[in-house]
Design a protein around this motif. Structure first.
Motif, PDB file in Angstrom:
ATOM      1  N   UNK A  27     -12.835 -37.235  12.465  1.00 41.69           N
ATOM      2  CA  UNK A  27     -12.866 -38.007  13.707  1.00 41.69           C
ATOM      3  C   UNK A  27     -11.565 -37.842  14.497  1.00 41.69           C
ATOM      4  N   UNK A  28     -10.436 -37.766  13.787  1.00 39.12           N
ATOM      5  CA  UNK A  28      -9.162 -37.549  14.463  1.00 39.12           C
ATOM      6  C   UNK A  28      -9.133 -36.217  15.177  1.00 39.12           C
ATOM      7  N   UNK A  29      -9.600 -35.175  14.511  1.00 36.86           N
ATOM      8  CA  UNK A  29      -9.643 -33.838  15.109  1.00 36.86           C
ATOM      9  C   UNK A  29     -10.564 -33.816  16.323  1.00 36.86           C
ATOM     10  N   UNK A  30     -11.714 -34.446  16.198  1.00 38.68           N
ATOM     11  CA  UNK A  30     -12.658 -34.503  17.307  1.00 38.68           C
ATOM     12  C   UNK A  30     -12.067 -35.248  18.494  1.00 38.68           C
ATOM     13  N   UNK A  31     -11.424 -36.379  18.231  1.00 41.22           N
ATOM     14  CA  UNK A  31     -10.808 -37.158  19.316  1.00 41.22           C
ATOM     15  C   UNK A  31      -9.743 -36.343  20.041  1.00 41.22           C
ATOM     16  N   UNK A  32      -8.948 -35.589  19.291  1.00 40.71           N
ATOM     17  CA  UNK A  32      -7.928 -34.745  19.915  1.00 40.71           C
ATOM     18  C   UNK A  32      -8.563 -33.678  20.793  1.00 40.71           C
ATOM     19  N   UNK A  33      -9.651 -33.079  20.341  1.00 41.12           N
ATOM     20  CA  UNK A  33     -10.335 -32.061  21.144  1.00 41.12           C
ATOM     21  C   UNK A  33     -10.901 -32.637  22.431  1.00 41.12           C
ATOM     22  N   UNK A  34     -11.230 -33.915  22.412  1.00 41.57           N
ATOM     23  CA  UNK A  34     -11.780 -34.553  23.606  1.00 41.57           C
ATOM     24  C   UNK A  34     -10.707 -35.086  24.546  1.00 41.57           C
ATOM     25  N   UNK A  35      -9.463 -35.203  24.078  1.00 42.02           N
ATOM     26  CA  UNK A  35      -8.412 -35.774  24.924  1.00 42.02           C
ATOM     27  C   UNK A  35      -7.322 -34.782  25.324  1.00 42.02           C
ATOM     28  N   UNK A  36      -7.017 -33.816  24.488  1.00 43.04           N
ATOM     29  CA  UNK A  36      -5.990 -32.830  24.828  1.00 43.04           C
ATOM     30  C   UNK A  36      -6.603 -31.733  25.693  1.00 43.04           C
TER      31      UNK A  36
END
Length: 159
Positions: free
Chosen positions: A103-112
């Motif tokens: 989930x952390x990796x996914x969130x980063x892909x959606x925000x960075x």
């Protein structure tokens, strides 16, 4: 990453000479994670990309390090590669760690505005991990670096 997967991944690897990739790796299971890193560095170096490695204690801390670098570093990364190995034990801790990391990796892909490549092995035992660092299942560190380069090229083509 349960099978050899994408058999065409190694074709058409872009050479992006000015690419800068940040590898974030864990201290846990270092004997495996270091080999993932070696594979990633091999591919990045062959393609002329620059890289830097950050080390975090465990897999859950990966997302923080990526976000902190993206927000605070004077050097802008073109991509991040996250490397770790989470091996299933006798408690549900494995499930919580895998969920948090994913989930952390996914969130980063959606925000960075740059890709964050998921190179964290989530395996049942050490043997499965070893199969993924140059064994029967390929080399997931190399695959993560190839994916990073392809995503950098994609991102640059969109901009």
């Amino acid at each position: 990453m349960a099978t050899q997967g994408n058999t065409t991944l190694h074709k058409g690897i872009p050479q992006i000479g000015d690419a800068f990739v940040v590898i974030v790796k864990t201290e846990w299971n270092a004997h495996i994670v270091d080999k993932l890193e070696d594979g990633a560095i091999k591919v990045l170096s062959q393609q002329g990309a620059r890289y830097q490695t950050l080390v975090v204690p465990g897999a859950v801390e990966i997302a923080f390090a990526v976000k902190a670098f993206a927000q605070k570093s004077a050097q802008k990364a073109d991509a991040f590669i996250t490397l770790g190995t989470v091996i299933k034990g006798d408690t549900p801790h494995f499930d919580y760690v895998c969920k948090a990391v994913t989930e952390g990796n996914t969130a980063l892909n959606l925000t960075l505005d740059v890709p964050v490549i998921f190179g964290v092995l989530t395996v049942n035992d050490e043997e499965q991990a070893i199969e993924r660092i140059g064994g029967a299942q390929g080399h997931k560190g190399e695959e993560a670096a190839i994916t990073a380069l392809k995503m950098i090229a994609l991102n640059q083509s969109i901009q």
